[in-house]
Design a protein around this motif. Structure first.
Motif, PDB file in Angstrom:
ATOM      1  N   ALA A   1     126.791 -85.265  48.676  1.00 50.54           N
ATOM      2  CA  ALA A   1     125.926 -84.579  49.644  1.00 50.54           C
ATOM      3  C   ALA A   1     126.661 -84.114  50.889  1.00 50.54           C
ATOM      4  CB  ALA A   1     124.785 -85.511  50.044  1.00 50.54           C
ATOM      5  N   TYR A   2     126.213 -82.978  51.418  1.00 50.45           N
ATOM      6  CA  TYR A   2     126.724 -82.464  52.694  1.00 50.45           C
ATOM      7  C   TYR A   2     125.847 -82.901  53.846  1.00 50.45           C
ATOM      8  CZ  TYR A   2     129.882 -79.324  50.274  1.00 50.45           C
ATOM      9  OH  TYR A   2     130.898 -78.821  49.517  1.00 50.45           O
ATOM     10  N   SER A   3     124.619 -83.322  53.526  1.00 46.35           N
ATOM     11  CA  SER A   3     123.653 -83.697  54.561  1.00 46.35           C
ATOM     12  C   SER A   3     122.612 -84.608  53.912  1.00 46.35           C
ATOM     13  CB  SER A   3     122.949 -82.446  55.095  1.00 46.35           C
ATOM     14  OG  SER A   3     122.143 -81.886  54.066  1.00 46.35           O
ATOM     15  N   PHE A   4     121.759 -85.173  54.748  1.00 48.16           N
ATOM     16  CA  PHE A   4     120.711 -86.052  54.220  1.00 48.16           C
ATOM     17  C   PHE A   4     119.732 -85.256  53.347  1.00 48.16           C
ATOM     18  CE2 PHE A   4     116.891 -88.769  54.553  1.00 48.16           C
ATOM     19  CZ  PHE A   4     117.443 -89.936  54.062  1.00 48.16           C
ATOM     20  N   GLU A   5     119.431 -84.021  53.777  1.00 48.06           N
ATOM     21  CA  GLU A   5     118.541 -83.148  52.982  1.00 48.06           C
ATOM     22  C   GLU A   5     119.162 -82.907  51.605  1.00 48.06           C
ATOM     23  OE1 GLU A   5     115.413 -82.080  53.666  1.00 48.06           O
ATOM     24  OE2 GLU A   5     115.726 -83.459  55.349  1.00 48.06           O
ATOM     25  N   ASP A   6     120.446 -82.651  51.630  1.00 45.34           N
ATOM     26  CA  ASP A   6     121.202 -82.414  50.416  1.00 45.34           C
ATOM     27  C   ASP A   6     121.131 -83.641  49.494  1.00 45.34           C
ATOM     28  OD1 ASP A   6     122.703 -80.572  49.076  1.00 45.34           O
ATOM     29  OD2 ASP A   6     124.616 -81.286  49.872  1.00 45.34           O
TER      30      ASP A   6
ATOM     31  N   LYS B   1     123.112 -91.709  56.092  1.00 48.84           N
ATOM     32  CA  LYS B   1     123.546 -90.538  56.867  1.00 48.84           C
ATOM     33  C   LYS B   1     124.991 -90.702  57.311  1.00 48.84           C
ATOM     34  CE  LYS B   1     119.001 -89.128  58.524  1.00 48.84           C
ATOM     35  NZ  LYS B   1     118.051 -89.074  59.634  1.00 48.84           N
TER      36      LYS B   1
ATOM     37  N   ILE C   1     127.393 -90.281  54.383  1.00 51.96           N
ATOM     38  CA  ILE C   1     127.543 -88.878  53.990  1.00 51.96           C
ATOM     39  C   ILE C   1     128.596 -88.214  54.885  1.00 51.96           C
ATOM     40  CG2 ILE C   1     126.407 -86.614  53.955  1.00 51.96           C
ATOM     41  CD1 ILE C   1     123.844 -88.142  53.024  1.00 51.96           C
ATOM     42  N   LEU C   2     128.511 -88.469  56.177  1.00 53.15           N
ATOM     43  CA  LEU C   2     129.484 -87.893  57.114  1.00 53.15           C
ATOM     44  C   LEU C   2     130.894 -88.418  56.845  1.00 53.15           C
ATOM     45  CD1 LEU C   2     127.502 -87.990  60.466  1.00 53.15           C
ATOM     46  CD2 LEU C   2     128.108 -85.975  59.126  1.00 53.15           C
TER      47      LEU C   2
ATOM     48  N   HIS D   1     132.384 -87.142  53.680  1.00 52.64           N
ATOM     49  CA  HIS D   1     132.726 -85.751  53.876  1.00 52.64           C
ATOM     50  C   HIS D   1     134.042 -85.586  54.605  1.00 52.64           C
ATOM     51  CE1 HIS D   1     130.869 -82.276  52.645  1.00 52.64           C
ATOM     52  NE2 HIS D   1     131.267 -81.632  53.716  1.00 52.64           N
TER      53      HIS D   1
END
Length: 105
Positions: free
Chosen positions: A20-25, A71, A74-75, A78
């Motif tokens: 994922a690139y973001s939480f939404e992702d 979250k 994910i960061l 990344h």
């Protein structure tokens, strides 16, 4: 079996977090893998498509799976991936340039 369901779910969560690139992702990736993602009282539960039971992921798998920590992961994931990518490109360029100089000599 219940255990198998939890193991698979945990692996799928880790995969989604890594991709994922973001939480939404992250939520989209879980949905693509046919999980329902449920939010209650600031906690996440997931439900695999062939299962009746929700898994409260923070309770089942520990605090690494709280919303905040997902979250954060994910960061971090990344940054790590981006960093390795940058470093490998640089070392490739460096080798390439050195190789060309060596050929000229």
């Amino acid at each position: 079996s219940e255990n198998n369901y939890k193991n698979t779910a945990k692996n799928d969560l880790d995969f989604a977090i890594g991709q994922a690139y973001s939480f939404e992702d992250f939520k989209s990736i879980m949905k693509e893998m046919e999980y329902e993602v449920i939010f209650r009282y600031g906690k996440i539960s997931i439900k695999g498509k062939n299962y009746k039971r929700n898994i409260r992921i923070e309770r089942a798998f520990g605090e690494n799976y709280s919303i905040e920590n997902i979250k954060k992961r994910i960061l971090e994931e990344h940054d790590r991936v981006k960093h390795t990518f940058d470093v490998s490109i640089l070392s490739y360029l460096f080798d390439f340039v050195q190789g060309n100089f060596a050929n000229l000599a």
